[in-house]
Design a protein around this motif. Structure first.
Motif, PDB file in Angstrom:
ATOM      1  N   HIS A 138       0.854  -1.186   0.000  1.00 53.31           N
ATOM      2  CA  HIS A 138       0.000   0.000   0.000  1.00 53.31           C
ATOM      3  C   HIS A 138       0.892   1.238   0.000  1.00 53.31           C
ATOM      4  CE1 HIS A 138      -3.833  -2.038   1.736  1.00 53.31           C
ATOM      5  NE2 HIS A 138      -3.159  -2.861   0.966  1.00 53.31           N
ATOM      6  N   VAL A 139       0.605   2.194  -0.863  1.00 55.18           N
ATOM      7  CA  VAL A 139       1.352   3.449  -0.892  1.00 55.18           C
ATOM      8  C   VAL A 139       0.497   4.579  -0.336  1.00 55.18           C
ATOM      9  CG1 VAL A 139       2.922   2.766  -2.730  1.00 55.18           C
ATOM     10  CG2 VAL A 139       0.755   3.831  -3.321  1.00 55.18           C
ATOM     11  N   ALA A 140      -0.627   4.203   0.255  1.00 58.03           N
ATOM     12  CA  ALA A 140      -1.523   5.142   0.924  1.00 58.03           C
ATOM     13  C   ALA A 140      -1.850   4.577   2.304  1.00 58.03           C
ATOM     14  CB  ALA A 140      -2.811   5.323   0.118  1.00 58.03           C
ATOM     15  N   HIS A 162      -7.372 -13.064   5.793  1.00 56.57           N
ATOM     16  CA  HIS A 162      -6.063 -13.640   6.076  1.00 56.57           C
ATOM     17  C   HIS A 162      -4.999 -12.756   5.434  1.00 56.57           C
ATOM     18  CE1 HIS A 162      -7.642 -17.976   6.838  1.00 56.57           C
ATOM     19  NE2 HIS A 162      -8.529 -17.065   7.184  1.00 56.57           N
ATOM     20  N   VAL A 163      -3.967 -12.376   6.207  1.00 55.80           N
ATOM     21  CA  VAL A 163      -2.913 -11.476   5.736  1.00 55.80           C
ATOM     22  C   VAL A 163      -1.554 -12.119   5.996  1.00 55.80           C
ATOM     23  CG1 VAL A 163      -1.877  -9.187   5.955  1.00 55.80           C
ATOM     24  CG2 VAL A 163      -4.348  -9.471   6.236  1.00 55.80           C
ATOM     25  N   LEU A 164      -0.699 -12.127   4.963  1.00 55.36           N
ATOM     26  CA  LEU A 164       0.651 -12.672   5.070  1.00 55.36           C
ATOM     27  C   LEU A 164       1.651 -11.537   4.922  1.00 55.36           C
ATOM     28  CD1 LEU A 164       2.549 -15.170   5.200  1.00 55.36           C
ATOM     29  CD2 LEU A 164       2.432 -15.218   2.705  1.00 55.36           C
ATOM     30  N   ASP A 165       2.453 -11.313   5.953  1.00 63.31           N
ATOM     31  CA  ASP A 165       3.489 -10.273   5.946  1.00 63.31           C
ATOM     32  C   ASP A 165       4.662 -10.771   5.104  1.00 63.31           C
ATOM     33  OD1 ASP A 165       5.510  -8.446   6.457  1.00 63.31           O
ATOM     34  OD2 ASP A 165       5.398  -8.633   8.628  1.00 63.31           O
ATOM     35  N   LYS A 166       4.889 -10.144   3.940  1.00 64.15           N
ATOM     36  CA  LYS A 166       5.950 -10.591   3.026  1.00 64.15           C
ATOM     37  C   LYS A 166       7.343 -10.173   3.495  1.00 64.15           C
ATOM     38  CE  LYS A 166       5.418 -12.286  -0.544  1.00 64.15           C
ATOM     39  NZ  LYS A 166       5.543 -13.641  -0.982  1.00 64.15           N
ATOM     40  N   ALA A 167       7.433  -9.265   4.461  1.00 65.42           N
ATOM     41  CA  ALA A 167       8.738  -8.832   4.962  1.00 65.42           C
ATOM     42  C   ALA A 167       9.372  -9.896   5.864  1.00 65.42           C
ATOM     43  CB  ALA A 167       8.612  -7.517   5.722  1.00 65.42           C
ATOM     44  N   ASP A 168       8.556 -10.825   6.381  1.00 71.60           N
ATOM     45  CA  ASP A 168       9.037 -11.870   7.281  1.00 71.60           C
ATOM     46  C   ASP A 168       8.965 -13.214   6.565  1.00 71.60           C
ATOM     47  OD1 ASP A 168       9.533 -13.754   9.240  1.00 71.60           O
ATOM     48  OD2 ASP A 168       8.025 -12.992  10.634  1.00 71.60           O
ATOM     49  N   PRO A 169      10.114 -13.781   6.172  1.00 72.72           N
ATOM     50  CA  PRO A 169      10.097 -15.049   5.425  1.00 72.72           C
ATOM     51  C   PRO A 169       9.523 -16.214   6.213  1.00 72.72           C
ATOM     52  CG  PRO A 169      12.345 -14.436   5.996  1.00 72.72           C
ATOM     53  CD  PRO A 169      11.469 -13.296   6.404  1.00 72.72           C
ATOM     54  N   ASN A 212      -5.630   0.380  11.407  1.00 70.22           N
ATOM     55  CA  ASN A 212      -5.261   1.611  10.730  1.00 70.22           C
ATOM     56  C   ASN A 212      -3.759   1.513  10.497  1.00 70.22           C
ATOM     57  OD1 ASN A 212      -5.230   4.130   9.657  1.00 70.22           O
ATOM     58  ND2 ASN A 212      -5.877   5.193  11.496  1.00 70.22           N
ATOM     59  N   SER A 213      -3.350   1.349   9.235  1.00 71.09           N
ATOM     60  CA  SER A 213      -1.949   1.074   8.921  1.00 71.09           C
ATOM     61  C   SER A 213      -1.345   2.159   8.043  1.00 71.09           C
ATOM     62  CB  SER A 213      -1.834  -0.259   8.171  1.00 71.09           C
ATOM     63  OG  SER A 213      -2.447  -1.294   8.885  1.00 71.09           O
ATOM     64  N   PRO A 214      -0.103   2.544   8.339  1.00 68.41           N
ATOM     65  CA  PRO A 214       0.571   3.500   7.472  1.00 68.41           C
ATOM     66  C   PRO A 214       0.988   2.821   6.168  1.00 68.41           C
ATOM     67  CG  PRO A 214       2.067   2.747   9.180  1.00 68.41           C
ATOM     68  CD  PRO A 214       0.723   2.144   9.476  1.00 68.41           C
ATOM     69  N   ALA A 215       1.259   3.602   5.171  1.00 72.88           N
ATOM     70  CA  ALA A 215       1.713   3.074   3.881  1.00 72.88           C
ATOM     71  C   ALA A 215       3.036   2.332   4.053  1.00 72.88           C
ATOM     72  CB  ALA A 215       1.887   4.221   2.892  1.00 72.88           C
ATOM     73  N   GLY A 216       3.284   1.365   3.160  1.00 75.91           N
ATOM     74  CA  GLY A 216       4.604   0.763   3.091  1.00 75.91           C
ATOM     75  C   GLY A 216       4.729  -0.709   3.375  1.00 75.91           C
TER      76      GLY A 216
END
Length: 95
Positions: free
Chosen positions: A6-8, A20-27, A41-45
């Motif tokens: 997300h860039v917003a 279901h959400v998978l965090d791609k930053a954590d292998p 409520n999440s910031p962009a990035g």
């Protein structure tokens, strides 16, 4: 849903089912399960993938963008292959 970032800033509320959400930053990450009533409520990035649970999901997403861009679709190496914005939603062009 494709891997994306997300860039917003994004607000989400799970209305029905499971999101279901998978965090791609954590292998080593596993899908986190957000049930009906979950609010964030999440910031962009953040880079992630998401999908509905076994019975699907209804999720309200609210994004605020200063330049019209909402999210970037990423390939398996994290490179941007498409940027999706407000106009894409208006035209129904979400590929």
């Amino acid at each position: 849903c494709h891997s994306h970032r997300h860039v917003a800033d994004t607000t989400s509320l799970v209305l029905e089912g499971e999101h279901h959400v998978l965090d791609k930053a954590d292998p080593n990450a596993e899908y986190s399960v957000r049930k009906a009533g979950y609010f964030s409520n999440s910031p962009a990035g953040d880079t992630h993938m998401e999908r509905g649970g076994p019975d699907g999901a209804v999720v309200l997403f609210s994004m605020q963008s200063v330049d019209g861009r909402l999210f970037e679709i990423l390939d398996n190496d994290g490179r941007v292959i498409n940027t999706v914005g407000v106009e894409d939603f208006a035209r129904g062009n979400l590929r």
